[in-house]
Design an enzyme around this catalytic site. Structure first.
Site, PDB file in Angstrom:
ATOM      1  N   LYS A   1      -4.565  -8.881   1.269  1.00  8.17           N
ATOM      2  CA  LYS A   1      -3.248  -8.877   1.926  1.00  8.17           C
ATOM      3  C   LYS A   1      -2.558 -10.234   1.740  1.00  8.17           C
ATOM      4  CE  LYS A   1      -4.363  -5.629   5.662  1.00  8.17           C
ATOM      5  NZ  LYS A   1      -4.526  -5.444   7.098  1.00  8.17           N
TER       6      LYS A   1
ATOM      7  N   GLY B   1      -8.656   0.720  14.630  1.00  8.40           N
ATOM      8  CA  GLY B   1      -7.736   1.622  13.930  1.00  8.40           C
ATOM      9  C   GLY B   1      -8.410   2.906  13.473  1.00  8.40           C
ATOM     10  N   ARG B   2      -9.606   2.783  12.900  1.00  4.87           N
ATOM     11  CA  ARG B   2     -10.283   3.967  12.350  1.00  4.87           C
ATOM     12  C   ARG B   2     -10.954   4.809  13.427  1.00  4.87           C
ATOM     13  NH1 ARG B   2     -12.235  -0.824  10.820  1.00  4.87           N
ATOM     14  NH2 ARG B   2     -14.346  -1.439  11.380  1.00  4.87           N
TER      15      ARG B   2
ATOM     16  N   GLU C   1     -15.028   1.287   5.862  1.00  2.48           N
ATOM     17  CA  GLU C   1     -14.442   0.121   6.524  1.00  2.48           C
ATOM     18  C   GLU C   1     -15.367  -0.347   7.648  1.00  2.48           C
ATOM     19  OE1 GLU C   1      -9.939  -0.730   6.692  1.00  2.48           O
ATOM     20  OE2 GLU C   1     -10.399  -0.080   8.724  1.00  2.48           O
TER      21      GLU C   1
ATOM     22  N   GLU D   1       2.989  -2.187   4.572  1.00  2.00           N
ATOM     23  CA  GLU D   1       3.381  -0.842   4.135  1.00  2.00           C
ATOM     24  C   GLU D   1       4.180  -0.134   5.222  1.00  2.00           C
ATOM     25  OE1 GLU D   1       0.375  -2.145   3.955  1.00  2.00           O
ATOM     26  OE2 GLU D   1      -0.663  -1.544   2.118  1.00  2.00           O
TER      27      GLU D   1
ATOM     28  N   LYS E   1      -1.099  -0.379  14.884  1.00  2.00           N
ATOM     29  CA  LYS E   1      -1.750  -1.102  15.975  1.00  2.00           C
ATOM     30  C   LYS E   1      -1.147  -2.509  16.089  1.00  2.00           C
ATOM     31  CE  LYS E   1      -6.254  -2.758  17.473  1.00  2.00           C
ATOM     32  NZ  LYS E   1      -7.705  -2.755  17.269  1.00  2.00           N
TER      33      LYS E   1
ATOM     34  N   HIS F   1     -16.358  23.943  -8.949  1.00  2.00           N
ATOM     35  CA  HIS F   1     -15.835  24.153 -10.301  1.00  2.00           C
ATOM     36  C   HIS F   1     -15.308  22.854 -10.895  1.00  2.00           C
ATOM     37  CE1 HIS F   1     -16.304  28.483  -9.809  1.00  2.00           C
ATOM     38  NE2 HIS F   1     -16.051  28.212  -8.541  1.00  2.00           N
TER      39      HIS F   1
HETATM   40  O1  F6P Z   1      -5.978  -3.066   6.340  1.00  2.00           O
HETATM   41  C1  F6P Z   1      -6.877  -2.377   7.114  1.00  2.00           C
HETATM   42  C2  F6P Z   1      -6.288  -2.002   8.448  1.00  2.00           C
HETATM   43  O2  F6P Z   1      -6.248  -3.103   9.286  1.00  2.00           O
HETATM   44  C3  F6P Z   1      -7.073  -0.856   9.074  1.00  2.00           C
HETATM   45  O3  F6P Z   1      -8.186  -1.282   9.747  1.00  2.00           O
HETATM   46  C4  F6P Z   1      -6.029  -0.226   9.921  1.00  2.00           C
HETATM   47  O4  F6P Z   1      -6.394   1.068  10.305  1.00  2.00           O
HETATM   48  C5  F6P Z   1      -4.844  -0.277   9.007  1.00  2.00           C
HETATM   49  O5  F6P Z   1      -4.970  -1.500   8.323  1.00  2.00           O
HETATM   50  C6  F6P Z   1      -3.503  -0.175   9.665  1.00  2.00           C
HETATM   51  O6  F6P Z   1      -3.295  -1.206  10.597  1.00  2.00           O
HETATM   52  P1  F6P Z   1      -2.159  -1.102  11.666  1.00  2.00           P
HETATM   53  O7  F6P Z   1      -2.394   0.083  12.508  1.00  2.00           O
HETATM   54  O8  F6P Z   1      -2.242  -2.383  12.451  1.00  2.00           O
HETATM   55  O9  F6P Z   1      -0.843  -0.994  10.942  1.00  2.00           O
END
Ligand code: F6P
Length: 547
Positions: free
Chosen positions: A508, A270-271, A356, A216, A210, A387
């Site tokens: 972060k 995002g979620r 979240e 990452e 987003k 199990h």
């Molecule tokens: O660190 C949490 C977050 O901001 C989530 O809310 C989001 O889904 C995820 O990181 C990824 O963010 P982005 O889509 O901006 O890379």
């Protein structure tokens, strides 16, 4: 916007609800079922082939009435209206919350800043459809002229969990000639393992972020770029990369042509985004028609949320039962137990959605909450979990509310597998609720020495969602939307902002500082606590860097 801010513990019906909880304490589920022959009917609702049975909760019909009264007093009906009207119910970020618009049918109208966002949504859906048609038909070629056979989704959090969960859940509907992979972790193993057997000539990367600043995702995207460029040369990038983002500038800076970018909007969290262009990998896997079916499933729940009375409103009831268990019975976790092998990643998906959204300690007005918020969500598909960890759910000292999810029809009608699967799901809920006492054990011939160890106390609450038919794209959309609005309902009662996530910010920032310090060629000036300093020094030493 003006939001009615109420304190849960000051709602007029809250005291009655507490009294109800005290009254029910010590009453067994067995006695409640015995006293009320219609309990299962009274404490269940139906909607669109979904049957939600909450009669095995440690609650009474009176409890449900009081919970509904609390929801009304907390202003849930107004908040639902405000969400649909595009008001900025994400207060701390001053944003609308309009994932509903992502699945609104063509022709609907939801105006934000003078623009009908439903038109925008369908414009992007059309582009996604055209693109995925080209990928699936082989018309879109890699740099050397080979069709794309592998799609790698690079993203994390909401840009990963939804696409991965849904692509796996709907694998029966997906193009089996193609491979779909999901890289999220900054651990290089994730990228290395997921691309190990892929041919760069046939591989497309969908970079989903987003913000397009996420450490990452940008790190993995950079590695993917090197992987493609090393194999196919610099000019190949446009054939092997597309992006999904709200940040066109960031996408262009990374080197992806913005003609190959699929946008979405800041009013999609995002979620809550798997049904936006974030679901591009899902659409590549299942095709545009099936994706549209999934959206129809989401939309049906939206309409139900908006129009059904609270007494019959399935996601609202799901949320209210969440509040009952969390705040009146003080139960800290929820186990999600889908009896559907394809839904293996559903518990992880719900972890982000619930934890979240609702893991918050202040109310909309900034005041501290005076009650617990999000429970810990966890789980595994049945029957595997039976199990592994069910022992604790049956006999442990912590009560775990469990949520069973099952479909009447299997995807693969193999022998009697499905009957056995469903028998197990029903049996677990029955065993948890009613247990097994010493008398029953003796009657069954249990040795006296084992009786106490074999007693199951029962009164372990569960809900069961029993769904007509099989797991389809539409059914999955329905299920996800139910849980989205359940989280929303809980958030309204807790008085919190379910749509921000400031808690992830601090880690972060600190990781950024520490990354510089770990990689510094000279001895860095470590100003952390003695534990963090010592760990950083030990790591630097392991990398032969000055300490
Ligand atoms: O660190 C949490 C977050 O901001 C989530 O809310 C989001 O889904 C995820 O990181 C990824 O963010 P982005 O889509 O901006 O890379």
């Amino acid at each position: 916007m003006e939001i009615k801010q109420t304190r849960l513990d000051e709602l007029p019906s809250w005291a009655a609800l507490k009294a109800n909880a005290a009254e029910l304490k010590g009453q067994s589920l067995a006695s409640m079922f015995e006293a009320d022959a219609s309990r299962a009917d009274e404490m269940s609702v139906d909607f669109g082939g979904y049957h939600y049975d909450f009669s095995k909760q440690l609650a009474s019909p009176e409890t449900i009435k009081l919970l509904i009264a609390c929801a009304r007093e907390a202003g849930i009906e107004e908040r639902i209206k405000a969400m649909f009207a595009g008001e900025a119910i994400n207060v701390s970020e001053d944003r609308s919350v309009l994932h509903l618009a992502l699945r609104a049918p063509k022709g609907d109208e939801i105006i934000v800043d003078g623009v009908n966002v439903v038109d925008q949504v369908h414009e992007v859906l059309g582009r996604m459809g055209d693109f995925t048609d080209k990928i699936r038909s082989g018309e879109w070629k890699g740099a050397t002229g080979k069709p794309i056979r592998n799609v790698v989704n690079i993203g994390i959090g909401g840009s990963h969990l939804g696409p991965e969960m849904a692509t796996i859940a709907l694998s029966h509907y997906s193009d089996r000639e193609m491979k779909f992979r999901f890289v999220s972790n900054v651990d290089g193993s994730d990228f290395a393992e997921k691309t190990l057997d892929l041919d760069p000539e046939e591989t497309l990367f969908i970079i989903v972020s987003k913000t397009f600043v996420t450490l990452e995702t940008l790190t993995n995207a950079g590695t993917a770029r090197d992987w493609i460029v090393d194999a196919l040369g610099e000019d190949s990038v446009e054939h092997h990369f597309v992006a999904v983002s709200t940040n066109a500038e960031g996408v262009a800076k990374f080197g992806i042509n913005t003609d190959n970018m699929f946008g979405f909007w800041d009013w999609v969290g995002g979620r809550y985004s798997m049904d936006s262009s974030v679901g591009l990998t899902i659409m590549c896997a299942i095709g545009r028609e099936n994706f549209a079916e999934m959206l129809a499933g989401f939309n049906a729940v939206d309409e139900h949320l908006r129009s059904a009375p609270l007494e019959e409103n399935m996601p609202v009831l799901m949320g209210l039962i969440g509040v009952w268990n969390r705040n009146l019975l003080n139960l800290p976790t929820v186990a999600i137990l889908p009896y559907v092998a394809e839904m293996a990643r559903f518990p992880a998906y719900l972890q982000q959605l619930e934890m979240e959204s609702n893991g918050k300690h202040v109310m909309l007005n900034g005041d501290q909450v005076g009650w617990d918020t999000a429970a810990v969500f966890w789980g595994e598909p049945g029957t595997n979990g039976q199990h592994a960890f069910y022992q604790m759910i049956h006999q442990g000292t912590e009560i775990v509310p469990t949520e069973f999810i099952g479909f009447c029809d299997p995807i693969y009608p193999l022998g009697n597998h499905h009957d056995l699967l469903m028998a197990n799901m029903f049996a677990q809920a029955e065993a948890l609720a009613f247990g097994r006492d010493a008398e029953t054990l003796r009657a069954a011939g249990s040795p006296e020495s084992q009786i106490s160890a074999r007693i199951c106390l029962g009164d372990r609450p569960s809900t069961t969602l029993l769904i007509d038919g099989q797991l389809t794209p539409r059914a999955l959309g329905t299920l996800v939307a139910l849980y989205e609005h359940r989280a929303f309902t809980e958030g309204v009662l807790w008085g919190i902002d379910s749509f921000d996530q400031w808690g992830v910010e601090l880690g972060k920032v600190l990781a950024g500082t520490l990354a510089d310090q770990l990689m510094d060629a000279d001895k860095p000036d470590l100003q952390h606590d003695s534990s963090t300093n010592s760990l950083a020094r030990r790591y630097r030493a392991s990398q032969k860097r000055p300490v």
